[in-house]
Motif scaffolding. Sequence first.
Motif, PDB file in Angstrom:
ATOM      1  N   VAL A  33      -4.921   1.944   3.495  1.00 36.37           N
ATOM      2  CA  VAL A  33      -3.907   1.179   2.770  1.00 36.37           C
ATOM      3  C   VAL A  33      -3.619   1.883   1.450  1.00 36.37           C
ATOM      4  CG1 VAL A  33      -4.474  -1.046   3.828  1.00 36.37           C
ATOM      5  CG2 VAL A  33      -5.599  -0.379   1.694  1.00 36.37           C
ATOM      6  N   GLY A  66       0.125  -0.312   4.637  1.00 36.41           N
ATOM      7  CA  GLY A  66      -0.933   0.434   5.308  1.00 36.41           C
ATOM      8  C   GLY A  66      -1.123  -0.022   6.730  1.00 36.41           C
ATOM      9  N   ALA A  80      -2.245   6.040   5.272  1.00 34.60           N
ATOM     10  CA  ALA A  80      -1.743   5.160   4.213  1.00 34.60           C
ATOM     11  C   ALA A  80      -0.360   5.603   3.747  1.00 34.60           C
ATOM     12  CB  ALA A  80      -2.722   5.121   3.047  1.00 34.60           C
ATOM     13  N   GLU A  83       2.233   4.906   6.607  1.00 33.58           N
ATOM     14  CA  GLU A  83       2.529   3.480   6.696  1.00 33.58           C
ATOM     15  C   GLU A  83       3.354   3.008   5.494  1.00 33.58           C
ATOM     16  OE1 GLU A  83       1.984   1.098   8.947  1.00 33.58           O
ATOM     17  OE2 GLU A  83       0.703   2.119  10.382  1.00 33.58           O
ATOM     18  N   VAL A 112     -11.165  -0.375   6.535  1.00 34.20           N
ATOM     19  CA  VAL A 112      -9.995  -0.064   5.724  1.00 34.20           C
ATOM     20  C   VAL A 112     -10.412   0.758   4.508  1.00 34.20           C
ATOM     21  CG1 VAL A 112      -8.104  -1.056   4.380  1.00 34.20           C
ATOM     22  CG2 VAL A 112      -8.901  -2.218   6.447  1.00 34.20           C
ATOM     23  N   THR A 177      -7.220  -8.164   1.141  1.00 30.25           N
ATOM     24  CA  THR A 177      -6.452  -7.639   0.006  1.00 30.25           C
ATOM     25  C   THR A 177      -7.093  -8.072  -1.305  1.00 30.25           C
ATOM     26  OG1 THR A 177      -4.430  -7.665   1.332  1.00 30.25           O
ATOM     27  CG2 THR A 177      -4.161  -7.548  -1.058  1.00 30.25           C
TER      28      THR A 177
END
Length: 190
Positions: A33, A66, A80, A83, A112, A177
């Motif tokens: 990400v 991501g 990353a 994306e 991740v 997140t």
Amino acid sequence: MRALGKTSAASSDFDLNPDFKLPEGRQLRAAGVLVGFVERPGGTRVILTKRASHLKHHPGQIAFPGGKVEDSDADVTAAALREAREEVGLHPGMAEVLGILPSHETVTSFQVTPVLARVSPDFSPLPEPGEVDEVFEVPLAHLANPANFRIESRRWRGQRRNYFTVPFGPYYIWGATARILRGLAERMAV
């Protein structure tokens, strides 16, 4: 960025749930990400997305651009950046990769890796409507303050599950997140 020089362990969606039993033989899929920092008048901001509400997985949730590493990606950084281009229209030439943070394991069996990047202030997001409802920015000062994080809980698979949140205005930032952002805040605080 000073936080890259600090050391910390990998994190997971299970950090706040030590009694949760992880499945035997689970296979983690690699994902990257982009934690994009952009200088704006008034300070540094972090780029986030609101996932499209019609998606099968995580509809409407707040996330970094991501996704999973594809065979065509050289590594998590390449994933990353790819994306971010697909989801928010960020050309790789507008992102200066600063480094990576320790990985984060999700309840959906992804490992991740957060890729930190300085994004050109000329960047103007172009959300991919099939994946992203909205692209927005949150002040880094808000996300770097551990006092803005809360621990909340809900039932998941028959058990009470605790997780971090870091709300901002109308945005409910939670789960992986928020946990990644909490790890960044912890690194910035020391």
